[in-house]
Design a protein around this motif. Structure first.
Motif, PDB file in Angstrom:
ATOM      1  N   VAL A  97       0.852  -1.190   0.000  1.00 22.45           N
ATOM      2  CA  VAL A  97       0.000   0.000   0.000  1.00 22.45           C
ATOM      3  C   VAL A  97       0.885   1.236   0.000  1.00 22.45           C
ATOM      4  O   VAL A  97       2.042   1.191   0.426  1.00 22.45           O
ATOM      5  N   GLU A  98       0.336   2.349  -0.488  1.00 20.33           N
ATOM      6  CA  GLU A  98       0.999   3.641  -0.387  1.00 20.33           C
ATOM      7  C   GLU A  98       0.257   4.487   0.641  1.00 20.33           C
ATOM      8  O   GLU A  98      -0.978   4.541   0.637  1.00 20.33           O
ATOM      9  N   VAL A  99       1.011   5.133   1.529  1.00 19.52           N
ATOM     10  CA  VAL A  99       0.421   5.912   2.614  1.00 19.52           C
ATOM     11  C   VAL A  99       0.120   7.319   2.107  1.00 19.52           C
ATOM     12  O   VAL A  99       1.010   8.028   1.619  1.00 19.52           O
ATOM     13  N   LEU A 100      -1.143   7.731   2.231  1.00 15.49           N
ATOM     14  CA  LEU A 100      -1.568   9.045   1.762  1.00 15.49           C
ATOM     15  C   LEU A 100      -1.520  10.088   2.870  1.00 15.49           C
ATOM     16  O   LEU A 100      -1.103  11.222   2.654  1.00 15.49           O
ATOM     17  N   THR A 101      -1.978   9.718   4.052  1.00  8.58           N
ATOM     18  CA  THR A 101      -1.952  10.631   5.197  1.00  8.58           C
ATOM     19  C   THR A 101      -2.037   9.810   6.469  1.00  8.58           C
ATOM     20  O   THR A 101      -2.366   8.618   6.427  1.00  8.58           O
ATOM     21  N   LYS A 102      -1.727  10.458   7.598  1.00  3.86           N
ATOM     22  CA  LYS A 102      -1.719   9.759   8.879  1.00  3.86           C
ATOM     23  C   LYS A 102      -2.552  10.538   9.888  1.00  3.86           C
ATOM     24  O   LYS A 102      -2.472  11.764   9.955  1.00  3.86           O
ATOM     25  N   GLN A 103      -3.365   9.820  10.635  1.00  2.00           N
ATOM     26  CA  GLN A 103      -4.159  10.408  11.708  1.00  2.00           C
ATOM     27  C   GLN A 103      -3.991   9.525  12.931  1.00  2.00           C
ATOM     28  O   GLN A 103      -4.701   8.548  13.113  1.00  2.00           O
ATOM     29  N   GLY A 104      -3.008   9.881  13.752  1.00  5.39           N
ATOM     30  CA  GLY A 104      -2.670   9.022  14.869  1.00  5.39           C
ATOM     31  C   GLY A 104      -2.171   7.682  14.365  1.00  5.39           C
ATOM     32  O   GLY A 104      -1.350   7.596  13.454  1.00  5.39           O
ATOM     33  N   ALA A 105      -2.679   6.606  14.964  1.00  9.68           N
ATOM     34  CA  ALA A 105      -2.267   5.260  14.565  1.00  9.68           C
ATOM     35  C   ALA A 105      -2.987   4.780  13.309  1.00  9.68           C
ATOM     36  O   ALA A 105      -2.650   3.725  12.769  1.00  9.68           O
ATOM     37  N   TRP A 106      -3.973   5.551  12.829  1.00  6.04           N
ATOM     38  CA  TRP A 106      -4.726   5.169  11.630  1.00  6.04           C
ATOM     39  C   TRP A 106      -4.179   5.908  10.423  1.00  6.04           C
ATOM     40  O   TRP A 106      -4.036   7.135  10.447  1.00  6.04           O
ATOM     41  N   TRP A 107      -3.855   5.141   9.378  1.00  2.72           N
ATOM     42  CA  TRP A 107      -3.266   5.706   8.171  1.00  2.72           C
ATOM     43  C   TRP A 107      -4.203   5.490   6.988  1.00  2.72           C
ATOM     44  O   TRP A 107      -4.778   4.407   6.824  1.00  2.72           O
ATOM     45  N   GLN A 108      -4.342   6.544   6.174  1.00  2.72           N
ATOM     46  CA  GLN A 108      -5.099   6.402   4.932  1.00  2.72           C
ATOM     47  C   GLN A 108      -4.165   5.837   3.869  1.00  2.72           C
ATOM     48  O   GLN A 108      -3.074   6.373   3.642  1.00  2.72           O
TER      49      GLN A 108
END
Length: 279
Positions: A241-252
């Motif tokens: 997967v490619e990481v688009l953004t991060k919000q705490g421990a949850w990544w888009q």
């Protein structure tokens, strides 16, 4: 810049300004760099507060608006900057991180036609304000004002960050709003976290972080276990997967290629089950 005896020095060996804080704990082995804004009106005021015996707070570094850096705690000692915090399985990030405080008013409100800090009541011109929704705000939230960082501050973060990442082999740079998302909002929307992260991790700004799953992993339509799992999930072990953004421990994440008959799968997954890979 470079690190000598757990202190930041210039390449020619000249020491960075040092004003010690009394608020430091035991020895740590840092794994992360955590970025904060001070929420105050000046770097000098924040430094004085970190030296006040009554404050019970500190940071390793304070970076002024002109890019000037002051070290307050050696990097191998615990500074009291993170408070109640969590990142993945780790809690109490003071024991796992180096904290940098940027002289910045942070969250601003509109009052009498001016942008004003609710903490200091100091006003800021429109040219020094970014209007944006914080990444941790609920969908549909109205945008707020945020004090803009200076270019000199961002360059200083990058300069000292490169030295810190190289010396301590840090794993990532995080915001206070990543490790304490229900409690803190710094460094806020104006800080270019993804660009800084890309530079410190040695990636080009336009090159997304790529990971693979370490277990069968659900991708959800929002950052949390209460959101619905998307069609095509769980992802098989080893899916890239490619990481688009991060919000705490949850990544888009954007799933690479077709998985379980589904193309263009984009959603949120828990970072505990993702490991970075080199591409």
């Amino acid at each position: 810049m470079k690190i000598q005896a757990h202190r930041l020095v210039q390449d020619d060996g000249r020491a960075i300004d040092t004003l010690a804080s009394p608020h430091a704990g035991g020895t740590i082995r840092p794994r992360f760099l955590v970025v904060h804004y001070t929420g105050g009106s000046s770097a000098a005021g924040s430094i004085a507060w970190f030296r006040d015996p009554a404050s019970k707070v500190s940071a390793h570094l304070v970076i002024a608006r002109d890019g000037g850096i002051t070290q307050m705690v050696p990097f191998h000692r615990e500074a009291w900057h993170a408070g109640a915090s969590r990142w993945g399985p780790l809690t109490g990030l003071n024991k796992h991180s180096i904290g940098i405080e940027l002289d910045n008013a942070g969250y601003l409100v509109k009052s009498g036609g001016k942008w004003v800090s609710p903490l200091t009541r100091r006003s800021y011109p429109e040219s020094d304000v970014t209007v944006a929704v914080h990444k941790n705000d609920p969908p549909g939230s109205a945008p707020s004002g945020w004090h803009a960082y200076s270019a000199a501050q961002i360059e200083a973060v990058l300069a000292c960050g490169v030295a810190l990442f190289a010396h301590y082999e840090l794993a990532d740079v995080l915001g206070h709003d990543d490790i304490a998302p229900g409690r803190k909002r710094d460094p806020g929307p104006d800080f270019p976290m993804e660009s800084v992260r890309a530079r410190l991790l040695g990636r080009a700004d336009n090159r997304p972080e790529r990971c693979r799953t370490t277990a069968r992993l659900y991708v959800r339509d929002g950052p949390g276990p209460g959101f619905a799992a998307l069609p095509g999930t769980p992802l098989p072990l080893g899916t890239e997967v490619e990481v688009l953004t991060k919000q705490g421990a949850w990544w888009q994440v954007d799933v690479v290629g077709e998985v379980n008959g589904v193309m263009d799968l984009v959603g949120w997954s828990h970072s505990k089950y993702l490991e970075q890979i080199d591409v």
